[in-house]
Design an enzyme around this catalytic site. Structure first.
Site, short mmCIF file in Angstrom:
data_model
loop_
_atom_site.label_atom_id
_atom_site.label_comp_id
_atom_site.label_asym_id
_atom_site.label_seq_id
_atom_site.Cartn_x
_atom_site.Cartn_y
_atom_site.Cartn_z
N GLU A 90 14.93 31.46 116.83
CA GLU A 90 15.78 30.31 116.51
C GLU A 90 16.68 29.88 117.66
OE1 GLU A 90 17.93 30.91 112.87
OE2 GLU A 90 16.13 30.89 111.66
N GLU B 2 10.39 33.97 108.81
CA GLU B 2 11.51 34.19 107.89
C GLU B 2 11.42 33.18 106.74
OE1 GLU B 2 15.52 34.22 109.51
OE2 GLU B 2 14.84 35.35 111.26
C1 BGP Z 1 18.29 32.92 110.34
C2 BGP Z 1 18.42 34.09 111.26
C3 BGP Z 1 18.53 35.41 110.57
C4 BGP Z 1 19.28 35.39 109.26
C5 BGP Z 1 18.91 34.20 108.39
C6 BGP Z 1 19.79 34.00 107.20
O1 BGP Z 1 18.94 31.82 110.91
O2 BGP Z 1 17.33 34.16 112.15
O3 BGP Z 1 19.03 36.32 111.51
O4 BGP Z 1 20.58 35.65 109.38
O5 BGP Z 1 18.90 33.00 109.11
O6 BGP Z 1 20.96 33.34 107.58
P1 BGP Z 1 22.37 33.72 107.06
O7 BGP Z 1 22.52 35.16 107.37
O8 BGP Z 1 23.31 32.86 107.82
O9 BGP Z 1 22.39 33.42 105.62
#
Ligand code: BGP
Length: 485
Positions: free
Chosen positions: A170, A382
């Site tokens: 990301e 993800e």
């Molecule tokens: C993405 C990231 C992850 C994770 C996920 C959930 O942006 O790659 O590392 O954190 O989002 O986001 P959050 O933890 O802000 O809810």
């Protein structure tokens, strides 16, 4: 497209789950690990929810064997995890730390012992603080060589056993938060010129790492993971349709076009030039980006939500609105770029407690867009639901998570029927983890971790949630079971 029956998922589909070093490992200063920019950032008052840190996180560093055993019992096909640069090269560009190499080598072997395919992210945001101090980290072109040396160290040491590599996680998110919103390190706001320059350095680091990997291991599969939020125009007014185009060129294609084609979208460049915010490129950069793009094997996609787009007048909202980091629904503010677009809430769809739009069909849409525009295979690296979970009599009943994942998997199956070449589906996240800005209360995992915001809370014991057993059924049947309503 409409099909009377589904073909299901491909035979060797990789059902997976993901994590990231800073969010799970803990052991922040053990075995020679250097300090990362996140180790520093979380200590600045007001930056994270209730001042949470990843100092201990969920202690994956010490409990990885237990974690991998639980993955094996579930039948997981792939585990996506990231490597902390600061464990391998503590100061970013100096000596190699053998203990860091040993940790990941053991983790990889542990996965392979159970037939779990390791999918490794080279960079998931935890830059060595030393590089930030030496030359400003990503802001300086010197980062490219240091990054590639680090990446090569991983390829040399683990490439015999790791066949799936994600170079950068990301890039759009860490640079947006870091240079536009001040909510990630290095905590700068509204600095578009540096934002684009930093991105160019990251693209070069990605490209040169792809080339280095392919030289060492031609059979390895490589890509970077983009946080892709497909956009929908709010109405059929032409100005909303054009706003959607602006949004896509600047927020989506800007990254994916480089990964897939090695070039920036022309309209985005025209816009940057008109504002004096275009990145400085060196001679030869374009060729390198193109060559790397021709060798990329898949588009990595982190999919959480879609975005609504409408025209935003010149005197309209300008900048990123406040985020919801507390889980109090309805506290997110609208974002936009004056004269182009703004992103109102989608009134047709539900949201999570953190105001993230829930849109399973958006996942299929994302796959279709990538397939049409780039014709690349896709790794969903993800996808998941952040929610409050409750322990009742030692169990965690999370039907909301099962419902969320089920609907997304069904849409993914439709994407496969549509002809999209989807190689893997990794949920976020394997276990509960530290959510960068939202602490430990925003839970995503199949496995519950007994801890809260306070470093001294909980036993850190692992408890499989109901969703763990649901995913086990899905995996065992390669998606033939567990998806009915
Ligand atoms: C993405 C990231 C992850 C994770 C996920 C959930 O942006 O790659 O590392 O954190 O989002 O986001 P959050 O933890 O802000 O809810």
């Amino acid at each position: 497209m409409y099909f009377e029956k589904t073909n299901g998922f491909p035979k060797d589909f990789l059902w997976g789950a993901a994590s990231a070093a800073y969010q799970v490992e803990g052991a922040w200063d053990e075995d020679g690990k250097g300090v990362s920019v996140w180790d520093t950032f979380v200590r600045i008052p007001g930056k994270t929810f209730k001042a949470t840190t990843g100092d201990k996180a969920v202690d994956h560093y010490h409990r990885y064997k237990e974690d991998v055993r639980l993955m094996a019992e579930m039948g997981l096909k792939t585990y996506r995890f990231s490597i902390a640069w600061t464990r391998i090269i503590p100061d970013g560009n100096g000596e190699i730390n053998e203990k860091g190499l040993a940790f990941y080598s053991n983790l990889i072997d542990e996965c392979l012992k159970y037939g779990i395919v390791p999918m490794v992210t080279v960079y998931h945001w935890d830059l060595p603080q030393a590089l930030q101090d030496q030359y400003g980290g990503w802001e300086n072109r010197r980062i490219v060589d240091d990054f590639v040396r680090y990446a090569k160290t991983l390829f040399e040491n683990f490439g015999d056993r790791v066949k799936y590599w994600i170079i950068i996680n990301e890039q759009n998110v860490f640079t947006g938060h870091g240079w536009l919103m001040a909510s990630h390190p290095p905590g700068k706001a509204g600095d578009y010129k540096t934002f684009y320059q930093v991105n160019h350095h990251a693209f070069m680091a990605h490209a040169k790492s792809v080339l280095a990997l392919k030289e060492l291991w031609p059979d390895a599969k490589v890509g970077s993971s983009f946080a892709y939020g497909p956009s929908y125009a709010v109405t059929n007014k032409p100005e909303d349709a054009m706003a959607k185009y602006d949004y896509d060129d600047l927020q989506n294609f800007y990254w994916m076009d480089i990964y897939a084609y090695g070039r920036y979208p022309r309209a985005a460049v025209a816009y940057q030039l008109s504002r004096g915010i275009a990145p400085v490129m060196e001679e030869g950069d374009e060729e390198i980006l193109k060559e790397a793009a021709s060798k990329v094997d898949f588009m990595g996609v982190n999919y959480y939500q879609t975005t609504s787009v409408e025209y935003n007048p010149v005197d309209g909202v300008d900048g990123m609105g406040k985020m919801n980091t507390t889980g109090k629904k309805g506290t997110t503010e609208i974002s936009g770029v004056a004269g182009m677009y703004r992103n109102p809430k989608n009134t047709n769809l539900p949201t999570t407690d953190w105001d993230w739009t829930i849109d399973p069909m958006g996942l299929r849409y994302a796959c279709r867009e990538i397939t049409s525009r780039y014709d690349l295979p896709i790794v969903i690296s993800e996808n998941g639901l952040g929610a409050f979970d409750k322990v009742e009599d030692g169990q965690i009943h999370d039907p909301y998570r099962i419902a969320y994942l089920k609907e997304h998997v069904k849409e993914l199956r439709k994407a496969c029927d549509d002809g999209c070449r989807v190689l893997a589906y990794c949920t976020w996240s394997w276990s509960d983890v530290l959510s960068w800005l939202n602490g430990y209360q925003k839970r995503y995992g199949f496995v519950y971790i007994d801890r809260e915001e306070d470093e001294n809370s909980g036993t850190l014991n692992r408890i499989p949630k109901d969703s763990y057993y649901w995913y086990k059924t899905v995996i065992a049947s390669n998606g033939a079971e567990g998806l009915d309503d």
